[in-house]
Design a protein around this motif. Structure first.
Motif, short mmCIF file in Angstrom:
data_model
loop_
_atom_site.label_atom_id
_atom_site.label_comp_id
_atom_site.label_asym_id
_atom_site.label_seq_id
_atom_site.Cartn_x
_atom_site.Cartn_y
_atom_site.Cartn_z
N TYR A 1 0.60 -1.81 -12.67
CA TYR A 1 1.07 -0.48 -12.28
C TYR A 1 -0.04 0.33 -11.62
O TYR A 1 0.22 1.15 -10.72
CB TYR A 1 1.63 0.25 -13.50
CG TYR A 1 3.02 -0.20 -13.88
CD1 TYR A 1 4.09 0.02 -13.03
CD2 TYR A 1 3.25 -0.87 -15.08
CE1 TYR A 1 5.37 -0.41 -13.37
CE2 TYR A 1 4.52 -1.31 -15.42
CZ TYR A 1 5.58 -1.07 -14.57
OH TYR A 1 6.83 -1.49 -14.90
N PHE A 2 -1.26 0.11 -12.04
CA PHE A 2 -2.38 0.78 -11.37
C PHE A 2 -2.48 0.33 -9.92
O PHE A 2 -2.69 1.13 -9.00
CB PHE A 2 -3.67 0.48 -12.11
CG PHE A 2 -4.90 0.99 -11.41
CD1 PHE A 2 -5.24 2.33 -11.45
CD2 PHE A 2 -5.72 0.13 -10.70
CE1 PHE A 2 -6.37 2.80 -10.79
CE2 PHE A 2 -6.84 0.59 -10.04
CZ PHE A 2 -7.17 1.93 -10.08
N ALA A 3 -2.31 -0.98 -9.68
CA ALA A 3 -2.35 -1.49 -8.31
C ALA A 3 -1.20 -0.94 -7.48
O ALA A 3 -1.37 -0.61 -6.29
CB ALA A 3 -2.31 -3.02 -8.33
N ILE A 4 -0.01 -0.82 -8.09
CA ILE A 4 1.13 -0.25 -7.37
C ILE A 4 0.84 1.19 -6.96
O ILE A 4 1.10 1.61 -5.81
CB ILE A 4 2.40 -0.32 -8.23
CG1 ILE A 4 2.82 -1.79 -8.42
CG2 ILE A 4 3.52 0.49 -7.62
CD1 ILE A 4 3.98 -1.95 -9.39
N ALA A 5 0.30 1.98 -7.90
CA ALA A 5 0.00 3.37 -7.58
C ALA A 5 -1.06 3.48 -6.48
O ALA A 5 -0.95 4.30 -5.56
CB ALA A 5 -0.48 4.09 -8.84
N LEU A 6 -2.08 2.63 -6.57
CA LEU A 6 -3.15 2.66 -5.57
C LEU A 6 -2.62 2.27 -4.18
O LEU A 6 -2.86 2.96 -3.18
CB LEU A 6 -4.27 1.73 -6.00
CG LEU A 6 -5.44 1.58 -5.02
CD1 LEU A 6 -6.16 2.91 -4.85
CD2 LEU A 6 -6.41 0.51 -5.50
N LEU A 7 -1.85 1.18 -4.11
CA LEU A 7 -1.34 0.72 -2.82
C LEU A 7 -0.32 1.70 -2.24
O LEU A 7 -0.23 1.88 -1.01
CB LEU A 7 -0.70 -0.66 -2.98
CG LEU A 7 -1.68 -1.80 -3.34
CD1 LEU A 7 -0.92 -3.09 -3.57
CD2 LEU A 7 -2.71 -1.98 -2.23
N TYR A 8 0.45 2.32 -3.11
CA TYR A 8 1.42 3.31 -2.61
C TYR A 8 0.71 4.44 -1.88
O TYR A 8 1.08 4.83 -0.78
CB TYR A 8 2.25 3.85 -3.77
CG TYR A 8 3.17 4.98 -3.35
CD1 TYR A 8 4.39 4.71 -2.74
CD2 TYR A 8 2.81 6.31 -3.57
CE1 TYR A 8 5.23 5.74 -2.35
CE2 TYR A 8 3.63 7.34 -3.18
CZ TYR A 8 4.84 7.06 -2.57
OH TYR A 8 5.67 8.08 -2.18
N ASN A 9 -0.35 4.97 -2.50
CA ASN A 9 -1.07 6.07 -1.88
C ASN A 9 -1.81 5.63 -0.61
O ASN A 9 -1.93 6.39 0.35
CB ASN A 9 -2.06 6.68 -2.87
CG ASN A 9 -1.38 7.55 -3.89
OD1 ASN A 9 -0.51 8.34 -3.54
ND2 ASN A 9 -1.74 7.39 -5.15
#
Length: 459
Positions: free
Chosen positions: A409-417
């Protein structure tokens, strides 16, 4: 024999007597009624016990008795030795025989007092315990704790480990310490060589412990020719007990003897009925936990073999768990809606991983580094539940799995931004970095799968 929980408490109502002038000797007056050849001895750990060193009547008993019970004990000793000399053949040398006697005074439901005589004989020459009456009740827990015990030679190892426990509990023996130290050194050297050259060692100690035991043996060898010391006998008996116990649990000397630590000597149990953690339904749970329970279960199966604990592996297993459960925290902040949700989920999973790690670490401190007997009792209780050992494997894998989900989920949040950004330089740098990371992870997973296929093909 006596349970430490049954020892008497100290009488605090009595006051200290004035110390006489010029008093220089301080005898132990706990048993002033001792008569004849009975003497009191103090164990190296502090326990007080009584011993009659008369040849042909050597006897031990506990010192938590009064004068009347002591007189009854003395009568039981005379009767037991009389039966021994009358009933057994002449091949037993009484100078190598000892007797341990203890009286149990119980109150019946009718209010009557009944006295039971508990005893066992010790043969130092044969290194065993024996009885004059039916020993089934005395040996029921000893032999019944391990399935498949019916060979006399196998029972002999169980009685040998009890013999060393006797020497450990009553260490004022006139034993050949030079011979015992040499024998112990041989056992330790063989175990050291085996554990250094094989991953399947059956040694009850790991390499570091064996190295320290060898240092102690060198000190014991220096004092071996001196007068018998209860401290040296205690140390020797403690280690010899562990080696004898390992021979018993590994069925030493039998056709089915366990030669590798991972080998089971019992037939594979048949799987019958539905099992919630062994059926196909567990695939979804394992996938959600990144297949960590399967790996943890394999580790547990290497530690818990035939319902007995391999002590060095158990200690190493718990050290690895404590290291794995030490997880750093992650603190991030986002400004977009999907990024915020993913960030919150990441924090929740990482926090859950930390909480579960703390709980498991606290539980592990209670049983992880206990003796092999405590570890065996703990794992036996777990194995007897509905979910079995796989439940423990799943619990141990939760910190890893929850941390992995937090990272996802951290990677998802980072890639989304990042992909919300219109900066070409940022997109190019992040995409290239992600590509490299994905390639490395894919390569690691691919090599691991190839290794598993090779192990499967050549097993």
């Amino acid at each position: 024999m006596d349970n430490p929980d049954e020892l008497p408490s100290r009488d605090t109502s009595r006051t200290c007597i004035p110390l006489p002038v010029r008093k220089r000797d301080f005898p132990n007056e706990s048993c002033p009624w001792l008569t004849g050849d009975w003497k009191s001895y103090v164990h190296p750990e502090g326990a007080l016990y009584l011993y009659n060193d008369t040849v042909g009547r050597r006897t031990y008993t506990e010192a938590i008795i009064d004068k009347n019970v002591f007189l009854a004990v003395d009568m039981c000793v005379a009767a037991l030795y009389g039966n021994l000399l009358r009933d057994v053949s002449g091949d037993i040398r009484t100078d190598s025989i000892e007797l341990v006697v203890q009286l149990k005074v119980l109150q019946t439901e009718a209010g009557q007092t009944q006295v039971y005589c508990q005893y066992y004989f010790v043969d130092h020459k044969a290194r065993i315990l024996f009885w004059l009456h039916d020993p089934h009740k005395a040996t029921e827990n000893l032999f019944g704790a391990l399935p498949g015990v019916y060979d006399l030679s196998h029972m002999g190892y169980a009685l040998e480990q009890e013999y060393w426990m006797h020497c450990e509990r009553y260490p004022n023996h006139e034993l050949d310490r030079v011979k015992l130290v040499k024998e112990l050194r041989e056992l330790v050297m063989h175990a050291s060589a085996e554990i250094l050259t094989s991953d399947m060692s059956l040694s009850p100690f790991d390499a570091d412990e064996l190295s320290r035991i060898l240092e102690l043996i060198n000190h014991l060898h220096e004092n071996a020719k001196d007068d018998n010391s209860p401290h040296s006998i205690f140390v020797i008996a403690r280690f010899m007990h562990y080696f004898a116990r390992a021979k018993f649990f590994n069925f030493c000397g039998l056709p089915c003897a366990r030669l590798d630590a991972d080998k089971s000597i019992y037939p594979e149990p048949e799987l019958t009925g539905f099992h919630p953690l062994k059926s196909g339904l567990s695939f979804t749970l394992e996938a959600m936990l990144f297949w960590a329970p399967r790996a943890r279960l394999k580790d547990l199966q290497k530690v818990w073999v035939d319902e007995s604990v391999i002590t060095p592996r158990w200690k190493n297993f718990n050290r690895n768990l404590m290291t794995e459960w030490t997880v750093p925290n992650v603190n991030i902040g986002q400004s977009q809606s999907i990024g915020i949700i993913a960030t919150y989920l990441s924090i929740i999973f990482i926090t859950g991983s930390l909480i579960v790690s703390l709980l498991l670490a606290r539980q592990n401190q209670k049983y992880g580094f206990e003796s092999a007997e405590k570890a065996t009792e703990f794992l036996a209780n777990i194995a007897g539940t509905l979910f079995g050992m796989k439940a423990l494997a799943t619990a141990h894998s939760l910190p890893y799995a929850m941390l992995m989900w937090g990272m996802v989920y951290f990677a998802i949040a980072l890639l989304y931004n990042v992909f919300k950004s219109y900066t070409i330089a940022m997109l190019a740098s992040v995409v290239s970095g992600c590509t490299v990371v994905v390639m490395f992870i894919s390569w690691f997973l691919w090599t691991g799968k190839i290794r598993q296929l090779a192990e499967f093909a050549f097993c």
